[in-house]
Write a protein that holds these residues in place. Structure first.
Motif, mmCIF file in Angstrom:
data_model
loop_
_atom_site.group_PDB
_atom_site.id
_atom_site.type_symbol
_atom_site.label_atom_id
_atom_site.label_comp_id
_atom_site.label_asym_id
_atom_site.label_seq_id
_atom_site.Cartn_x
_atom_site.Cartn_y
_atom_site.Cartn_z
ATOM 1 N N SER A 31 2.237 1.691 -3.464
ATOM 2 C CA SER A 31 1.152 2.135 -4.331
ATOM 3 C C SER A 31 0.848 3.612 -4.087
ATOM 4 O O SER A 31 0.595 4.367 -5.016
ATOM 5 C CB SER A 31 -0.097 1.283 -4.076
ATOM 6 O OG SER A 31 -1.163 1.736 -4.854
ATOM 7 N N SER A 32 0.867 4.012 -2.820
ATOM 8 C CA SER A 32 0.609 5.412 -2.462
ATOM 9 C C SER A 32 1.710 6.313 -3.015
ATOM 10 O O SER A 32 1.435 7.405 -3.522
ATOM 11 C CB SER A 32 0.508 5.543 -0.949
ATOM 12 O OG SER A 32 0.314 6.886 -0.598
ATOM 13 N N LYS A 33 2.966 5.855 -2.913
ATOM 14 C CA LYS A 33 4.083 6.637 -3.457
ATOM 15 C C LYS A 33 3.960 6.767 -4.970
ATOM 16 O O LYS A 33 4.201 7.838 -5.528
ATOM 17 C CB LYS A 33 5.422 5.979 -3.099
ATOM 18 C CG LYS A 33 5.817 6.139 -1.655
ATOM 19 C CD LYS A 33 7.141 5.456 -1.381
ATOM 20 C CE LYS A 33 7.486 5.524 0.100
ATOM 21 N NZ LYS A 33 8.760 4.832 0.374
ATOM 22 N N GLN A 34 3.577 5.683 -5.636
ATOM 23 C CA GLN A 34 3.423 5.703 -7.092
ATOM 24 C C GLN A 34 2.275 6.636 -7.483
ATOM 25 O O GLN A 34 2.395 7.412 -8.423
ATOM 26 C CB GLN A 34 3.157 4.282 -7.621
ATOM 27 C CG GLN A 34 3.040 4.204 -9.133
ATOM 28 C CD GLN A 34 4.309 4.632 -9.847
ATOM 29 O OE1 GLN A 34 5.413 4.324 -9.394
ATOM 30 N NE2 GLN A 34 4.160 5.353 -10.945
ATOM 31 N N SER A 35 1.189 6.578 -6.731
ATOM 32 C CA SER A 35 0.037 7.447 -7.002
ATOM 33 C C SER A 35 0.416 8.916 -6.826
ATOM 34 O O SER A 35 0.039 9.762 -7.633
ATOM 35 C CB SER A 35 -1.116 7.073 -6.072
ATOM 36 O OG SER A 35 -2.202 7.934 -6.267
ATOM 37 N N ASP B 96 0.835 -1.211 0.000
ATOM 38 C CA ASP B 96 0.000 0.000 0.000
ATOM 39 C C ASP B 96 0.861 1.249 0.000
ATOM 40 O O ASP B 96 0.539 2.234 -0.663
ATOM 41 C CB ASP B 96 -0.933 0.013 1.212
ATOM 42 C CG ASP B 96 -2.064 -1.005 1.078
ATOM 43 O OD1 ASP B 96 -2.306 -1.472 -0.061
ATOM 44 O OD2 ASP B 96 -2.699 -1.320 2.097
ATOM 45 N N ALA B 97 1.977 1.220 0.722
ATOM 46 C CA ALA B 97 2.876 2.371 0.777
ATOM 47 C C ALA B 97 3.499 2.598 -0.597
ATOM 48 O O ALA B 97 3.606 3.735 -1.057
ATOM 49 C CB ALA B 97 3.955 2.162 1.832
#
Length: 88
Positions: free
Chosen positions: A8-12, A5-6
């Motif tokens: 994914s959040s960084k990529q987002s 999730d971290a």
């Protein structure tokens, strides 16, 4: 899962940053283009006003020389026929 999730959040966040940067770049490019267009139109209007002023000045010159006689010339023209009539 927390690690995924971290990531994914960084990529987002990175994707959003790139999107915003691209959007700002597009806005800056459009603003620059519009600014140049406006400045160009103002310069063109200035040139046309200068040409109009020159045309007006030319017409004034022509009218002063050819069209309407000066007041002193008009008085002389009125006086001349009287002297001709008196001598004839």
């Amino acid at each position: 899962m927390d690690g995924h999730d971290a990531d994914s959040s960084k990529q987002s966040t990175a994707d959003m940053t790139i999107f915003v940067q691209n959007l700002l770049q597009q806005m800056q490019t459009r603003f620059q283009s519009m600014s140049e267009s406006i400045i160009s139109k103002i310069d063109e209007m200035g040139n046309r006003i200068d040409e109009l002023e020159q045309s007006i000045n030319d017409l004034r010159s022509e009218m002063g020389q050819e069209g309407t006689p000066s007041p002193s010339a008009a008085l002389k023209a009125k006086e001349e026929p009287k002297s001709d009539d008196g001598s004839a």
